[in-house]
Enzyme design. Structure first.
Site: not given
Ligand code: PLP
Length: 384
Positions: A202, A241, A327
């Site tokens: 991203h 997955t 963050c």
């Protein structure tokens, strides 16, 4: 409807490139299979897409496909590299740098609580690590060194290649957080002696929620204890997955970022320099933080003397920028990166990080400069 603010926060995240979106499209519905389903066509198609993505990412960065381990992003890649490589050695010494992202510093703190000895190297006033400091810190029991490639707040580029060389001479694995660097600076892992490299999609116009850890395939290969158990995906290093659309999108994003890197760098660097030139020419008391040469082309981080940090952001409602790192902005402490450079607390609080991106225009840069100049002048009580 009011116009959108100008987005100059590309270190926090980037919009998905339309070409990336297109590459992801088939894997949401048509080819939706589970890449681990070995018994039917749906699974085979998904597996083929994942392996194709792995090959293309590897080719773009000078790696081998089996050296790419898919993760959910750079936070996970950093945790897997640091906790995984250190815990596989059970005890010892870990070296990192004071200006690393929290996604490195926090796992290192966790290792310290588990009994590992930790050295956090200081940086110079320009934000760069001096190699002799690293050399002095390396000890017989050093099991891992982590040095980021590009800093997310001040954009400075650490001497990772040289640091990795020093570590390799001593047989110590080096990890580098390249979340901000991949696609922004030349990064050829065939030339870089780093053993572990973290990346995330991203930050380079790919989707959120996917990244990878490069694990060098050499003898002896760095041993890594997995964080997750179950399923044994990704050669047992990262069970779970795989998000096939995100993986396919990341491959396209990496390819595009690497192919267009030089042209983007020239354009973004010129816009960043224009912003800096205007702020410095039109306002006194502007302090640019971090080395100006060894730096990401799109990054500018500067403090404005005599201004209250909280009021500064409030005075810029039409501008999407950040103070410190996105963050950590939930916590009120001033940036640990600026503190490590020796920037006084008041100036650190009155600092803005600008991140120019692929789609940023010259007109946006002029408008941003107008807004910052007006806001700083007004907070200083000067009429403009
Ligand atoms: C240097 C650096 N490392 C790690 C991260 C975390 O990446 P992710 O959002 O993919 O978990 C970021 C993003 O903020 C970053 O800038």
């Amino acid at each position: 409807m009011a116009a959108e603010p100008i987005y100059l926060d590309h270190h926090a995240t980037t919009p998905v490139d339309p070409r990336v979106l297109e590459a992801m499209e088939p894997y949401w519905r048509r080819d939706f299979g589970n890449a681990a389903s070995r018994g039917h066509l749906f699974g085979w198609r998904a597996e083929a897409a994942v392996e194709d993505a792995r090959e293309r990412i590897a080719a773009a960065i000078g790696a081998e496909p089996r050296e790419i381990v898919f993760t959910s992003g750079a936070t996970e890649s950093n945790n897997l590299a640091l906790l995984g490589a250190a815990r596989a050695r059970r005890r010892g010494h870990v070296v990192t740098v004071a200006t690393e992202h929290k996604a490195v510093l926090d796992p290192v703190r966790a290792l310290e609580r588990e009994g590992f000895r930790v050295t956090r190297l200081p940086v110079e006033a320009d934000g760069l690590l001096e190699l002799p400091r690293l050399e002095e810190a390396l000890a017989d029991d050093t099991v891992l060194v982590s040095v980021m490639a590009a800093n997310n707040e001040i954009g400075v580029l650490q001497p990772v290649q040289e640091a990795a060389g020093l570590c390799r001479e001593r047989g110590i694995p080096l990890h580098s957080d390249a979340a901000q660097a991949l696609g922004k600076i030349p990064l050829d892992l065939a030339e870089w002696p780093a053993d572990l490299v973290s990346a995330t999609a991203h930050k380079l116009y790919g989707p959120k929620g996917v990244g990878f850890l490069f694990v060098r395939n050499r003898r002896p290969r760095v041993r890594i204890a997995p964080l997750f158990h179950g399923g044994g995906h990704e050669r047992g290093l990262r069970s779970g997955t795989l998000p096939v659309p995100l993986v396919a999108g990341m491959a396209r994003a990496v390819e595009l970022a690497v192919a267009e890197r030089e042209a983007d760098a020239v354009r973004m660097g010129a816009l960043r320099d224009r912003l800096r030139a205007r702020l410095e020419a039109e306002l006194p008391g502007v302090h640019v933080h971090g080395d100006l040469v060894r730096r990401l082309p799109g990054n500018l981080n500067c403090g404005f003397e005599g201004v209250d940090g909280e009021k500064l952001l409030l005075a810029l409602p039409r501008l999407a920028v950040s103070t410190g790192s996105a963050c950590t902005s939930a916590s009120p402490e001033p940036s640990h990166v600026l503190a490590a450079l020796g920037v006084p607390e008041a100036l650190a609080r009155a600092s803005l990080r600008f991140g120019v991106g692929r789609e940023t225009t010259g007109a946006q840069i002029e408008a941003a400069a107008d807004q910052v100049v007006a806001a700083v002048a007004s907070l200083r009580g000067e009429a403009r």
